[in-house]
Design an enzyme around this catalytic site. Structure first.
Site, PDB file in Angstrom:
ATOM      1  N   ARG A  77       4.462  13.561  36.980  1.00  0.00           N
ATOM      2  CA  ARG A  77       4.737  15.092  36.131  1.00  0.00           C
ATOM      3  C   ARG A  77       3.584  15.386  34.768  1.00  0.00           C
ATOM      4  O   ARG A  77       3.514  14.104  34.401  1.00  0.00           O
ATOM      5  CB  ARG A  77       5.989  14.548  35.267  1.00  0.00           C
ATOM      6  N   ARG A  89      20.030   8.040  43.883  1.00  0.00           N
ATOM      7  CA  ARG A  89      20.098   9.545  45.007  1.00  0.00           C
ATOM      8  C   ARG A  89      18.515   8.737  45.819  1.00  0.00           C
ATOM      9  O   ARG A  89      17.765   8.422  46.086  1.00  0.00           O
ATOM     10  CB  ARG A  89      18.477   9.941  43.823  1.00  0.00           C
ATOM     11  N   GLU A 102      16.167  16.731  26.051  1.00  0.00           N
ATOM     12  CA  GLU A 102      14.483  16.281  26.438  1.00  0.00           C
ATOM     13  C   GLU A 102      14.200  18.064  27.200  1.00  0.00           C
ATOM     14  O   GLU A 102      14.876  18.706  27.415  1.00  0.00           O
ATOM     15  CB  GLU A 102      15.106  16.019  28.502  1.00  0.00           C
ATOM     16  N   GLU A 103      12.800  17.758  27.470  1.00  0.00           N
ATOM     17  CA  GLU A 103      12.010  19.007  27.352  1.00  0.00           C
ATOM     18  C   GLU A 103      12.691  19.644  28.865  1.00  0.00           C
ATOM     19  O   GLU A 103      12.171  20.244  29.665  1.00  0.00           O
ATOM     20  CB  GLU A 103      10.922  18.319  27.884  1.00  0.00           C
ATOM     21  N   SER A 104      13.247  19.142  29.560  1.00  0.00           N
ATOM     22  CA  SER A 104      13.756  19.374  31.091  1.00  0.00           C
ATOM     23  C   SER A 104      15.283  20.317  31.692  1.00  0.00           C
ATOM     24  O   SER A 104      16.182  19.401  32.536  1.00  0.00           O
ATOM     25  CB  SER A 104      14.190  17.420  32.269  1.00  0.00           C
ATOM     26  N   LYS A 157      26.580   8.235  40.199  1.00  0.00           N
ATOM     27  CA  LYS A 157      25.733   7.698  38.299  1.00  0.00           C
ATOM     28  C   LYS A 157      27.227   6.885  38.080  1.00  0.00           C
ATOM     29  O   LYS A 157      28.344   7.951  38.168  1.00  0.00           O
ATOM     30  CB  LYS A 157      25.218   8.531  38.015  1.00  0.00           C
ATOM     31  N   ASP A 212      25.146  19.723  37.761  1.00  0.00           N
ATOM     32  CA  ASP A 212      26.195  18.609  37.936  1.00  0.00           C
ATOM     33  C   ASP A 212      26.467  19.823  36.346  1.00  0.00           C
ATOM     34  O   ASP A 212      27.287  18.677  36.149  1.00  0.00           O
ATOM     35  CB  ASP A 212      26.195  17.739  38.049  1.00  0.00           C
ATOM     36  N   ASP A 246      22.584  23.116  36.083  1.00  0.00           N
ATOM     37  CA  ASP A 246      22.464  23.070  36.998  1.00  0.00           C
ATOM     38  C   ASP A 246      23.111  22.684  37.693  1.00  0.00           C
ATOM     39  O   ASP A 246      24.541  22.350  37.833  1.00  0.00           O
ATOM     40  CB  ASP A 246      21.159  21.837  36.801  1.00  0.00           C
ATOM     41  N   THR A 295      12.601   8.774  28.711  1.00  0.00           N
ATOM     42  CA  THR A 295      13.371   9.914  29.680  1.00  0.00           C
ATOM     43  C   THR A 295      14.627   9.373  29.821  1.00  0.00           C
ATOM     44  O   THR A 295      14.885   7.865  30.725  1.00  0.00           O
ATOM     45  CB  THR A 295      12.296  10.526  30.673  1.00  0.00           C
ATOM     46  N   LYS A 334      24.457  14.905  28.881  1.00  0.00           N
ATOM     47  CA  LYS A 334      23.899  16.164  28.113  1.00  0.00           C
ATOM     48  C   LYS A 334      24.569  17.225  28.884  1.00  0.00           C
ATOM     49  O   LYS A 334      25.378  16.996  29.234  1.00  0.00           O
ATOM     50  CB  LYS A 334      21.840  16.836  28.582  1.00  0.00           C
ATOM     51  N   ASP A 390      24.380  19.422  33.601  1.00  0.00           N
ATOM     52  CA  ASP A 390      23.880  19.179  32.315  1.00  0.00           C
ATOM     53  C   ASP A 390      23.266  19.448  31.920  1.00  0.00           C
ATOM     54  O   ASP A 390      22.198  19.573  30.984  1.00  0.00           O
ATOM     55  CB  ASP A 390      24.488  18.080  32.584  1.00  0.00           C
ATOM     56  N   ARG A 391      22.450  20.522  32.400  1.00  0.00           N
ATOM     57  CA  ARG A 391      21.780  21.184  32.021  1.00  0.00           C
ATOM     58  C   ARG A 391      21.680  22.797  31.522  1.00  0.00           C
ATOM     59  O   ARG A 391      22.252  23.367  32.018  1.00  0.00           O
ATOM     60  CB  ARG A 391      20.031  21.358  32.957  1.00  0.00           C
ATOM     61  N   SER A 403      22.041  16.256  41.221  1.00  0.00           N
ATOM     62  CA  SER A 403      22.043  17.020  39.796  1.00  0.00           C
ATOM     63  C   SER A 403      21.245  18.526  40.369  1.00  0.00           C
ATOM     64  O   SER A 403      21.642  18.772  40.868  1.00  0.00           O
ATOM     65  CB  SER A 403      21.076  15.986  38.881  1.00  0.00           C
ATOM     66  N   HIS A 404      19.858  18.376  40.009  1.00  0.00           N
ATOM     67  CA  HIS A 404      19.000  19.603  40.171  1.00  0.00           C
ATOM     68  C   HIS A 404      18.529  19.639  42.133  1.00  0.00           C
ATOM     69  O   HIS A 404      18.357  20.619  42.253  1.00  0.00           O
ATOM     70  CB  HIS A 404      18.376  19.656  39.225  1.00  0.00           C
TER      71      HIS A 404
HETATM   72  C1  VG1 Z   1      14.222  14.674  35.753  1.00  0.00           C
HETATM   73  C2  VG1 Z   1      13.808  14.664  33.673  1.00  0.00           C
HETATM   74  C3  VG1 Z   1      14.714  14.093  32.993  1.00  0.00           C
HETATM   75  C4  VG1 Z   1      16.266  13.831  33.491  1.00  0.00           C
HETATM   76  C5  VG1 Z   1      16.609  13.719  34.391  1.00  0.00           C
HETATM   77  C6  VG1 Z   1      18.046  13.775  34.796  1.00  0.00           C
HETATM   78  O1  VG1 Z   1      13.862  13.312  35.179  1.00  0.00           O
HETATM   79  O2  VG1 Z   1      12.851  14.626  33.476  1.00  0.00           O
HETATM   80  O3  VG1 Z   1      14.253  14.371  31.195  1.00  0.00           O
HETATM   81  O4  VG1 Z   1      16.783  13.554  32.436  1.00  0.00           O
HETATM   82  O5  VG1 Z   1      15.988  14.769  35.272  1.00  0.00           O
HETATM   83  O6  VG1 Z   1      18.216  15.073  34.399  1.00  0.00           O
HETATM   84  P1  VG1 Z   1      12.666  12.768  36.278  1.00  0.00           P
HETATM   85  O7  VG1 Z   1      12.800  10.945  36.313  1.00  0.00           O
HETATM   86  O8  VG1 Z   1      12.366  12.870  37.385  1.00  0.00           O
HETATM   87  O9  VG1 Z   1      11.713  12.984  35.814  1.00  0.00           O
HETATM   88  V1  VG1 Z   1      19.507  16.109  36.063  1.00  0.00           V
HETATM   89  O10 VG1 Z   1      19.820  17.195  35.282  1.00  0.00           O
HETATM   90  O11 VG1 Z   1      19.151  15.253  37.425  1.00  0.00           O
HETATM   91  O12 VG1 Z   1      20.638  14.616  35.816  1.00  0.00           O
HETATM   92 CO    CO Z   2      22.328  17.475  35.701  1.00  0.00          CO
END
Ligand code: VG1
Ligand code: CO
Length: 544
Positions: free
Chosen positions: A497, A22, A363-365, A126, A279, A277, A344, A376, A281-282, A113-114
């Site tokens: 975090r 990214r 995951e918590e995210s 990816k 893409d 989100d 993670t 996800k 997956d959230r 992603s987000h």
């Molecule tokens: C974050 C989240 C993690 C998740 C990752 C990709 O990573 O904490 O749980 O798997 O994003 O999610 P990081 O390293 O920034 O904490 V997604 O939906 O952005 O592909």
């Molecule tokens: Co995502």
């Protein structure tokens, strides 16, 4: 068709993070930058030669240009066939489903992603392997190593590919099949959930429902499944047209960035609300006046899995990422199921899913999913929750959570993000905690006794691979935890975090204010890291 070799020098920093490579769009648009990474994938993934590649993205700015380049490069590298989503669109879980269903050798998913999009936003890429999941560390390491020595890329001459109509075309000898981005995915979800019960629920006039696609990729998926197939009112799916810049928003489904939806649910004007989100997956799940924490969501899905036809025979086990609360562990313990704690990032669930050791993971995210794909899956979680509600008429989201907590106990939970921190300052703060870890066990902090403190290391129980330095943990027995780690998805400075968890088994004390209950742990984190003092910040940028 002419094939060309273009000489380039390696670019620094093409190391995939938590979920792919990214960077700012401006970085990706440097001549040869995207090409260098893609060539490194083709050079290291021999099975793609003569094989099938799945290609698509979340529709963000630069998606189409990147797809055009990758198609020409795939042809030059001997890929036999590419399946590409119409309009260049494939959500992350849909790409995973397509790879699996069509027996592809891998996929390239274009998304950050987000993270925000647009010319000044982020882009990402990816690589997913043949099981449909994110490349494991051994693969991303090999790709990264290749990017460091790469001296050129191969590309076919300009080819006019029509991405907007389904059907077969060719680039040289390579077949390009433009496919409907939703079909395979929708067919798969239909096998998992009680669509009749969900349809009946969505048609009830007293059931106030809203799904917010945040102008990201889930719009077309949500419309097909929720509106066309399940009969939800068209107006209940909002922000459903994917935009290159997500309408200027931050396509991250949380109380901060999906504020309108969150406020409407909190005000009690919706019975069920959800968002996904960039893409797809959230997921964020909300009820009238209540937000379901993602860690709780995983636990609730696990405890109620039998209500969904796809899981009615039982689940094999559960996995959660280390910072995710131990709510899922409590369910696994009561149900006699194995429970795994991974670093993670979704790539660490793949081997457990492939081996049949787990069925659900999260995951918590705001990420939850199962063995139906290897990513996800936002809409999967939404349908699962709707299935649970539909099969228990009269119960609200709040009822389901309250009953869950009464049975398994509640894990109060929050994550605090400090974004775009100076990298040196972030390191100083985390180094302070790391240095303090060995002396912590046996000490009392925030009124709780520390039982363990370490830098999380993981040994994959299936393939034996090891991953170190995955986050600093301070554990207070089964009572509480405090975790600190650096984000691996940010593109600006460092994001720190901090994760906080506190267990409460007294039902009379399970409805307290989350932040108030966790305050002693926040103070402990500041004492141990000095993060606020070092950065001069008064508090986190995002609280979830
Ligand atoms: C974050 C989240 C993690 C998740 C990752 C990709 O990573 O904490 O749980 O798997 O994003 O999610 P990081 O390293 O920034 O904490 V997604 O939906 O952005 O592909
Ligand atoms: Co995502």
């Amino acid at each position: 068709m002419t094939m060309q070799n273009v000489a380039i020098a390696p670019f620094e920093g093409q190391k995939p993070g938590t979920s792919g490579l990214r960077k700012k769009v401006s970085v990706f648009r440097q001549p040869g930058y995207l090409e260098a990474f893609v060539q490194a994938v083709f050079d290291t993934q021999a099975a793609l030669q003569g094989g099938t590649l799945v290609l698509g993205g979340d529709g963000r700015f630069y998606n189409r240009e990147a797809i055009a380049i990758i198609l020409r490069m795939a042809a030059a590298s001997g890929v036999a066939r590419v399946l590409v989503g119409r309009g260049g669109i494939l959500s992350t879980p849909a790409a995973s489903a397509v790879i699996r269903r069509h027996g592809a050798q891998g996929g390239l998913v274009l998304s950050a992603s987000h993270n925000p999009g647009g010319p000044d936003g982020d882009f990402g890429i990816k690589f997913n392997i043949a099981n449909g999941g994110p490349a494991p560390e051994a693969v991303t390491e090999a790709i990264y190593a290749r990017t460091q020595v790469i001296d050129g890329y191969r590309i076919a001459g300009a080819a006019a590919i029509d991405l907007d109509h389904a059907g077969r075309q060719h680039v040289g000898a390579m077949a390009v099949d433009v496919i409907d981005p939703v079909d395979d995915y929708a067919a798969l979800l239909e096998t998992l959930f009680d669509f009749d019960a969900i349809a009946a629920l969505l048609k009830r006039p007293d059931f106030r429902f809203r799904f917010d696609a945040m102008h990201a990729v889930t719009g077309p998926y949500a419309r097909r499944l929720l509106v066309d197939r399940l009969g939800a009112p068209a107006a209940s799916v909002v922000n459903a047209v994917p935009l290159e810049d997500f309408g200027g928003g931050h396509p991250d489904p949380n109380p901060v960035y999906a504020k309108d939806l969150y406020d409407a649910a909190m005000a009690g004007s919706l019975d069920f609300a959800a968002a996904s989100d960039g893409d797809g997956d959230r997921n964020m799940i909300l009820g009238a006046g209540i937000a379901v924490g993602p860690s709780d969501s995983l636990a609730v899905l696990a405890a109620n899995a039998a209500l969904a036809p796809g899981y009615a025979k039982g689940i094999a086990g559960i996995a959660r990422s280390m910072p995710t609360s131990r709510a899922a562990d409590a369910v696994a313990a009561q149900l006699g199921l194995p429970c795994f704690e991974t670093p993670t990032g979704w790539k660490f669930f793949g081997s457990l899913l492939d081996a049949g050791r787990i069925t659900l993971c999260g995951e918590e995210s705001y990420g939850t999913s199962s063995d139906h794909v290897r990513e996800k899956d936002g809409l999967w979680a939404v349908l699962f929750w709707l299935n649970i509600l539909a099969r228990q008429p009269g119960l609200t989201v709040r009822d389901i959570l309250r009953r869950h907590w009464a049975r398994f106990g509640r894990h109060y939970y929050s994550r605090h993000d400090y974004e775009a921190v100076d990298a040196g300052q972030a390191k100083t703060a985390l180094d302070a905690l790391r240095a303090a870890l060995p002396a912590l066990p046996g000490r009392r902090i925030a009124g709780l006794a520390v039982t363990e403190a370490d830098d999380f290391a993981y040994r994959d129980p299936v393939d034996g691979s090891e991953s170190r330095g995955q986050g600093l943990r301070v554990i207070f027995g089964s009572q509480a935890r405090l975790v600190a780690r650096l984000s691996g998805t940010g593109t600006e400075g460092a994001t720190v975090r901090l994760y906080f968890e506190l267990f409460e088994d007294d039902p009379a004390r399970q409805d307290d204010d989350v932040q108030a209950r966790l305050q002693p742990l926040f103070d402990a984190a500041e004492t141990l890291t000095g993060l606020r003092r070092i950065t001069g910040r008064s508090g986190p940028d995002v609280v979830t």
